[in-house]
Scaffold this motif. Structure first.
Motif, mmCIF file in Angstrom:
data_model
loop_
_atom_site.group_PDB
_atom_site.id
_atom_site.type_symbol
_atom_site.label_atom_id
_atom_site.label_comp_id
_atom_site.label_asym_id
_atom_site.label_seq_id
_atom_site.Cartn_x
_atom_site.Cartn_y
_atom_site.Cartn_z
ATOM 1 N N THR A 9 33.890 12.413 -10.353
ATOM 2 C CA THR A 9 35.057 13.014 -9.957
ATOM 3 C C THR A 9 35.811 13.945 -11.324
ATOM 4 O OG1 THR A 9 35.356 11.746 -8.336
ATOM 5 C CG2 THR A 9 37.440 12.798 -8.955
ATOM 6 N N GLU A 10 35.838 13.075 -12.463
ATOM 7 C CA GLU A 10 36.547 13.574 -13.594
ATOM 8 C C GLU A 10 35.823 14.649 -14.320
ATOM 9 O OE1 GLU A 10 39.346 12.789 -15.438
ATOM 10 O OE2 GLU A 10 39.914 11.861 -13.318
ATOM 11 N N PHE A 11 34.486 14.494 -14.070
ATOM 12 C CA PHE A 11 33.623 15.606 -14.744
ATOM 13 C C PHE A 11 33.825 16.822 -13.966
ATOM 14 C CE2 PHE A 11 29.857 18.105 -15.183
ATOM 15 C CZ PHE A 11 29.562 18.364 -16.550
ATOM 16 N N ALA A 12 33.775 16.591 -12.678
ATOM 17 C CA ALA A 12 34.001 18.067 -11.771
ATOM 18 C C ALA A 12 35.494 18.550 -12.208
ATOM 19 C CB ALA A 12 34.043 17.705 -10.396
ATOM 20 N N ALA A 13 36.419 17.578 -12.151
ATOM 21 C CA ALA A 13 37.734 18.129 -12.394
ATOM 22 C C ALA A 13 38.212 18.794 -13.763
ATOM 23 C CB ALA A 13 38.668 16.886 -12.327
ATOM 24 N N ASN A 14 37.224 18.239 -14.788
ATOM 25 C CA ASN A 14 37.402 18.803 -16.243
ATOM 26 C C ASN A 14 36.061 19.716 -16.559
ATOM 27 O OD1 ASN A 14 39.793 17.229 -17.197
ATOM 28 N ND2 ASN A 14 38.510 15.635 -16.825
ATOM 29 N N ARG A 15 35.408 20.257 -15.634
ATOM 30 C CA ARG A 15 34.238 20.994 -15.743
ATOM 31 C C ARG A 15 34.668 22.263 -16.495
ATOM 32 N NH1 ARG A 15 30.663 24.530 -14.500
ATOM 33 N NH2 ARG A 15 28.563 24.095 -14.323
ATOM 34 N N ALA A 16 35.687 23.148 -15.757
ATOM 35 C CA ALA A 16 36.177 24.139 -16.399
ATOM 36 C C ALA A 16 36.830 24.211 -17.766
ATOM 37 C CB ALA A 16 37.384 24.772 -15.666
ATOM 38 N N LYS A 17 37.485 23.226 -18.076
ATOM 39 C CA LYS A 17 37.890 22.917 -19.572
ATOM 40 C C LYS A 17 36.691 22.781 -20.651
ATOM 41 C CE LYS A 17 42.121 20.781 -18.173
ATOM 42 N NZ LYS A 17 42.697 19.312 -17.988
ATOM 43 N N LEU A 18 35.620 21.907 -20.213
ATOM 44 C CA LEU A 18 34.550 21.760 -20.984
ATOM 45 C C LEU A 18 33.738 23.101 -20.983
ATOM 46 C CD1 LEU A 18 33.381 18.442 -19.255
ATOM 47 C CD2 LEU A 18 34.253 18.750 -21.478
ATOM 48 N N LEU A 19 33.773 23.994 -20.358
ATOM 49 C CA LEU A 19 32.978 25.204 -20.112
ATOM 50 C C LEU A 19 33.858 26.140 -21.249
ATOM 51 C CD1 LEU A 19 30.677 26.599 -19.261
ATOM 52 C CD2 LEU A 19 32.006 27.486 -17.309
ATOM 53 N N ARG A 20 35.107 26.066 -21.051
ATOM 54 C CA ARG A 20 35.998 26.967 -22.014
ATOM 55 C C ARG A 20 35.807 26.325 -23.523
ATOM 56 N NH1 ARG A 20 39.661 26.575 -17.914
ATOM 57 N NH2 ARG A 20 40.916 25.099 -18.902
ATOM 58 N N PHE A 21 35.842 25.197 -23.805
ATOM 59 C CA PHE A 21 35.633 24.393 -24.886
ATOM 60 C C PHE A 21 34.548 24.976 -25.864
ATOM 61 C CE2 PHE A 21 33.822 20.826 -27.391
ATOM 62 C CZ PHE A 21 34.782 20.954 -28.439
ATOM 63 N N LEU A 22 33.357 24.877 -24.862
ATOM 64 C CA LEU A 22 32.155 25.089 -25.327
ATOM 65 C C LEU A 22 31.937 26.725 -25.620
ATOM 66 C CD1 LEU A 22 29.609 22.873 -23.083
ATOM 67 C CD2 LEU A 22 30.046 22.686 -25.515
ATOM 68 N N VAL A 23 32.591 27.472 -24.841
ATOM 69 C CA VAL A 23 32.622 28.844 -25.106
ATOM 70 C C VAL A 23 33.381 29.197 -26.407
ATOM 71 C CG1 VAL A 23 33.295 31.029 -24.210
ATOM 72 C CG2 VAL A 23 32.233 29.706 -22.634
ATOM 73 N N ALA A 24 34.294 28.533 -26.462
ATOM 74 C CA ALA A 24 35.219 28.687 -27.970
ATOM 75 C C ALA A 24 34.564 27.959 -29.084
ATOM 76 C CB ALA A 24 36.633 28.035 -27.565
ATOM 77 N N ARG A 25 33.634 27.319 -28.981
ATOM 78 C CA ARG A 25 32.912 26.588 -30.093
ATOM 79 C C ARG A 25 31.752 27.523 -30.415
ATOM 80 N NH1 ARG A 25 33.367 23.174 -33.306
ATOM 81 N NH2 ARG A 25 31.479 21.800 -32.987
ATOM 82 N N GLY A 26 31.341 28.689 -29.640
ATOM 83 C CA GLY A 26 30.316 29.403 -29.997
ATOM 84 C C GLY A 26 29.150 29.350 -28.985
ATOM 85 N N ALA A 27 29.226 28.665 -28.125
ATOM 86 C CA ALA A 27 27.779 28.465 -27.171
ATOM 87 C C ALA A 27 27.673 29.917 -26.263
ATOM 88 C CB ALA A 27 28.224 27.438 -26.052
ATOM 89 N N GLY A 28 28.425 30.744 -26.168
ATOM 90 C CA GLY A 28 28.143 32.031 -25.515
ATOM 91 C C GLY A 28 27.666 31.604 -24.171
ATOM 92 N N ASP A 29 26.544 32.410 -23.929
ATOM 93 C CA ASP A 29 25.505 32.332 -22.675
ATOM 94 C C ASP A 29 25.075 30.919 -22.365
ATOM 95 O OD1 ASP A 29 26.182 34.917 -22.089
ATOM 96 O OD2 ASP A 29 24.482 35.672 -23.096
ATOM 97 N N ALA A 30 24.885 30.202 -23.480
ATOM 98 C CA ALA A 30 24.221 28.904 -23.398
ATOM 99 C C ALA A 30 25.468 27.618 -22.790
ATOM 100 C CB ALA A 30 23.811 28.344 -24.811
ATOM 101 N N ALA A 31 26.630 28.222 -22.953
ATOM 102 C CA ALA A 31 27.767 27.182 -22.406
ATOM 103 C C ALA A 31 27.418 26.447 -20.976
ATOM 104 C CB ALA A 31 28.982 27.917 -22.538
ATOM 105 N N GLU A 32 26.689 27.213 -20.107
ATOM 106 C CA GLU A 32 26.544 26.873 -18.830
ATOM 107 C C GLU A 32 25.616 25.802 -18.992
ATOM 108 O OE1 GLU A 32 27.860 26.290 -15.135
ATOM 109 O OE2 GLU A 32 28.920 28.009 -16.014
ATOM 110 N N ASP A 33 24.306 26.025 -19.629
ATOM 111 C CA ASP A 33 23.253 25.162 -19.794
ATOM 112 C C ASP A 33 23.860 23.759 -20.294
ATOM 113 O OD1 ASP A 33 21.495 26.800 -18.723
ATOM 114 O OD2 ASP A 33 21.035 27.714 -20.584
#
Length: 172
Positions: A9-33
């Motif tokens: 439940t917590e992971f699903a609720a924070n998934r978008a934040k985690l995705l934005r965090f990874l994109v901001a850290r430079g993950a780019g297209d690999a963020a989803e993976d």
């Protein structure tokens, strides 16, 4: 609610934040993976309640990014080192000449040998001793019991014969 479903439940609720965090850290297209990889790591954790906190998930995501960066850097270093140790790889050429080049070189060598055979035997021998055996002109003069100027003259004769061969080759 079970501990693992709380994590889900917590992971699903924070998934978008985690995705934005990874994109901001430079993950780019690999963020989803990376988010998927993060979920796999979190779901296997021994303490799902602790893993359910956003801070824990962010730290785990950050570590995944660091691991991915280190792995990519090591791959580049390994590949660069390997490529540098392989002759011709950087230029995308083989260290060995092509079959066509080998045949062409042999034909040219035969033409040069024929040209040297067509001049006086002494001039050809002087040329071979100097250019192939790397013997000095002074030593050749002593060896053949001729003057240094005669050695130079024989070298000019052989040089002209080889230049004629090069002209033939260039003209096709």
């Amino acid at each position: 609610m079970s501990r693992s479903s709380a994590l889900e439940t917590e992971f699903a609720a924070n998934r978008a934040k985690l995705l934005r965090f990874l994109v901001a850290r430079g993950a780019g297209d690999a963020a989803e993976d990376l988010v998927q990889e993060l979920w796999l790591k979190l779901s296997r954790t021994g303490d799902p309640a602790a893993a359910a906190s956003l801070g824990y998930m962010m730290r785990a995501a950050d570590r995944l990014m660091i691991d991915r960066f280190r792995s990519a850097r090591q791959a580049v270093l390994r590949d660069t080192s390997w490529a540098a140790s392989q002759p011709g790889f950087a230029e995308r050429t083989s260290a060995e000449p092509s079959a066509d080049r080998v045949i062409e070189s042999r034909q040219h060598a035969r033409l040069v040998a024929a040209a040297l055979n067509a001049i006086s035997p002494r001039a050809a021998a002087v040329f071979r001793r100097h250019r192939i055996d790397n013997v000095s002109q002074r030593e050749i003069a002593d060896e053949f019991a001729i003057s240094l100027s005669t050695v130079e003259s024989d070298m000019r004769i052989a040089g002209r014969a080889i230049l004629d061969v090069r002209r033939q080759i260039d003209e096709g």
